[in-house]
Write a protein that holds these residues in place. Structure first.
Motif, PDB file in Angstrom:
ATOM      1  N   TYR A 292       0.813  -1.212   0.000  1.00 54.29           N
ATOM      2  CA  TYR A 292       0.000   0.000   0.000  1.00 54.29           C
ATOM      3  C   TYR A 292       0.850   1.267   0.000  1.00 54.29           C
ATOM      4  O   TYR A 292       2.026   1.273   0.373  1.00 54.29           O
ATOM      5  CB  TYR A 292      -0.956   0.011   1.201  1.00 54.29           C
ATOM      6  N   CYS A 297      -4.040   0.292  -2.141  1.00 52.77           N
ATOM      7  CA  CYS A 297      -3.706  -0.935  -1.414  1.00 52.77           C
ATOM      8  C   CYS A 297      -3.996  -2.150  -2.274  1.00 52.77           C
ATOM      9  O   CYS A 297      -5.009  -2.203  -2.972  1.00 52.77           O
ATOM     10  CB  CYS A 297      -4.494  -1.024  -0.107  1.00 52.77           C
ATOM     11  N   CYS A 381      -7.381  -0.968   3.021  1.00 50.28           N
ATOM     12  CA  CYS A 381      -6.947  -2.294   2.557  1.00 50.28           C
ATOM     13  C   CYS A 381      -8.020  -3.348   2.792  1.00 50.28           C
ATOM     14  O   CYS A 381      -7.941  -4.450   2.237  1.00 50.28           O
ATOM     15  CB  CYS A 381      -5.672  -2.720   3.284  1.00 50.28           C
TER      16      CYS A 381
END
Length: 415
Positions: A292, A297, A381
C-alpha cells in the motif's frame, strides 16, 4: 526557341540554387540558435531534503546519505550511513565551519574550517551542456562543471537524478523533496564538539580527517583451511536493515527499510523507488501481504509465510571473495541466490539474485523492533470484496508490483 528554353532552364537552376542556399542558411541559423539556447540546469531549491545512494568506486565504499539543504539559514546537514559502519553527522555552515560527529557512545567530533561556505542554489551556473543521456531509467540532460562534476537532470521533471565526481564518487538521487525543512534542534552540534582547547588548523585537521570516519578497505585476512566449510549465520529473530537494491536488468534503483520480526510472524519493507512513491509491504506468516501507499492498497495471499531465520540452511559454500570492501564468505542457494557474509562480524553484506537484482546491506541492527502501531495496514486495505481468488491476485495484481524482496526467496526457505 532553343535559346529561350535554355534561358528558362538556366534561370530555374539559378533560382533553385538560391533557394537551396537560403534553406542552408536558415538551417544553419536554427542550429546556431539551438546551440545558443542549450538547456540550463535548474537551480537548487533554497530548502530541500534528499536521500542519496553514494558509491566511491576507487575506494570501494558504499553509503546512504540524508541530505538537508537550508540556504536561507546558511546551513547544510548530511547524515552519512557508511555500509555496516557508524552513522556520521556532517554539519556545514556558511561561515566555513563544519562539524563531523557521531551521536553514539564514542562521542566523536572533528571540527574543520574552510575558506568557503555551503553551495549556493545556482552553483551549477556556467556548466557546459553535453546533451542527453539515459541514467537509472530516466532521460536526462547532462552538464559538466570545470572537469569536476557531471550532473544529470531529468528532462521531464527537472529533478536531479545522478551526479559523478572526477574522483570516482557518484550519487544516485532516490528522493528529492523541495521545501522540506529540518527542525532547528537537529542542527545543533553536540557539546563535546566545543570542549577542545582550540580549533585545529584546517590543513592539519584535513590530514587527520582523510578517510574519516571509517575505512572499509580491509587488509587481507589469512584464514586456515578448515575441515568443514563455514555455515551462514542464521538471521536474528528481530532486526532492522537498510538496503540499497539495484535491478540491473530493469535499470531500477531503490532504498528499502526492512523490519524483520519472526517471533510475531511479520515482516515489513518500506520501499523507496528512485524519485517514485514510497510503498509499504507488510507480510504476515499466514501468507497474507498488503502492498500500500497513502491512497492505494493491494492484498495478496501466498502459500507460504515469511522467511524463517535459518532459511539459508543447505546453501553451498563457494569460498571467500571481497565485496563492497569486506572480505566475505559466499554461499549459493539452489542456483537462485548468492549470499555474502562478512568474515569478521558475520553480518550480511550483499546478496545477488539470478534475475540480476543486487542487494547491498547498509545497516544491520540486531534486536531492533518496530512499534506495533507501524504494522497496521490502513483501513482502505479491507474495503474490497472478498471474492478475489489467490491466484488471480498474484498473477494480475501483484506480478512484479512493484518490488518483491523476501517473497522472492520464499521458496528457498522450504528447500
Amino acid at each position: 526557341m532553343m535559346n529561350c528554353i535554355l534561358k528558362k532552364k538556366t534561370k530555374m537552376m539559378i533560382m533553385t540554387m538560391i533557394f537551396c542556399l537560403l534553406l542552408t542558411n536558415a538551417s544553419s541559423s536554427r542550429i546556431t540558435e539551438k546551440k545558443d539556447e542549450d538547456p540550463k540546469p535548474k537551480p537548487w531549491p533554497e530548502q530541500f531534503h534528499s536521500v542519496l545512494v553514494m558509491n566511491n568506486t576507487k575506494k570501494n565504499e558504499l553509503q546512504v546519505t540524508d541530505l538537508w539543504y537550508d540556504w536561507p539559514n546558511g546551513r547544510n546537514l548530511n547524515l552519512i550511513q557508511n555500509q555496516l559502519g557508524k552513522l556520521l553527522y556532517d554539519l556545514e555552515w556558511n561561515n566555513g565551519t563544519s562539524y563531523y560527529y557521531t551521536l553514539d557512545a564514542t562521542s566523536e567530533c572533528r571540527t574543520l574550517l574552510f575558506e568557503v561556505g555551503i553551495l549556493r542554489p545556482n552553483w551549477l551556473e556556467g556548466a557546459t551542456y553535453l546533451g542527453q543521456k539515459h541514467m537509472d531509467g530516466f532521460l536526462c540532460n547532462v552538464w559538466e562543471k570545470v572537469d569536476f562534476i557531471w550532473y544529470y537532470e531529468d528532462v521531464v521533471t527537472r529533478r536531479p537524478v545522478y551526479w559523478l565526481f572526477y574522483t570516482g564518487l557518484y550519487a544516485h538521487v532516490i528522493t528529492f523533496e523541495e521545501g522540506v525543512v529540518l527542525e532547528d534542534s537537529r542542527w545543533q552540534a553536540p557539546v563535546y564538539c566545543f570542549n577542545k582547547k582550540a580549533v585545529e588548523e584546517e590543513e592539519e585537521e584535513q590530514q587527520e580527517t582523510a578517510g574519516y570516519p571509517h575505512q572499509f578497505l580491509r587488509d587481507a585476512i589469512i584464514t586456515e583451511k578448515k575441515a568443514e566449510d563455514p555455515k551462514p549465520k542464521p538471521w536474528p529473530e528481530q532486526f532492522h536493515s537498510v538496503l540499497v537494491i539495484n535491478n540491473t536488468k530493469k535499470n531500477e534503483l531503490q532504498v528499502t527499510d526492512l523490519w524483520y520480526d519472526w517471533p510475531n510472524g511479520r515482516n515489513l519493507n518500506l520501499i523507496q523507488k528512485q524519485l517514485g512513491k514510497l510503498l509499504y509491504d507488510v507480510e504476515w506468516n499466514n501468507g497474507t501481504s498488503y502492498y500500500y501507499t497513502t491512497s492505494e492498497c493491494r492484498t495478496v495471499l501466498f502459500e507460504v509465510g515469511i522467511l524463517r531465520p535459518n532459511w539459508l540452511e543447505g546453501a553451498t559454500y563457494l569460498g571467500q571473495k571481497h565485496m563492497d570492501g569486506f572480505l566475505c564468505n559466499v554461499w549459493q542457494k539452489v542456483d537462485f541466490l548468492w549470499y555474502y557474509e562478512d568474515v569478521v562480524t558475520r553480518r550480511p553484506v550483499y546478496w545477488l539474485f539470478y534475475t540480476g537484482r543486487a542487494v547491498h546491506v547498509i545497516t544491520f541492527e540486531e534486536g531492533a523492533v518496530l512499534e506495533d502501531l507501524q504494522w497496521q495496514a490502513p483501513v482502505y486495505c479491507f474495503n474490497k470484496k472478498e471474492e478475489e481468488e489467490e491466484q488471480q491476485q498474484q498473477q494480475q495484481q501483484i506480478d512484479g508490483y512493484p518490488h518483491q524482496f523476501l517473497r522472492d526467496i520464499m521458496p528457498l526457505a522450504f528447500t
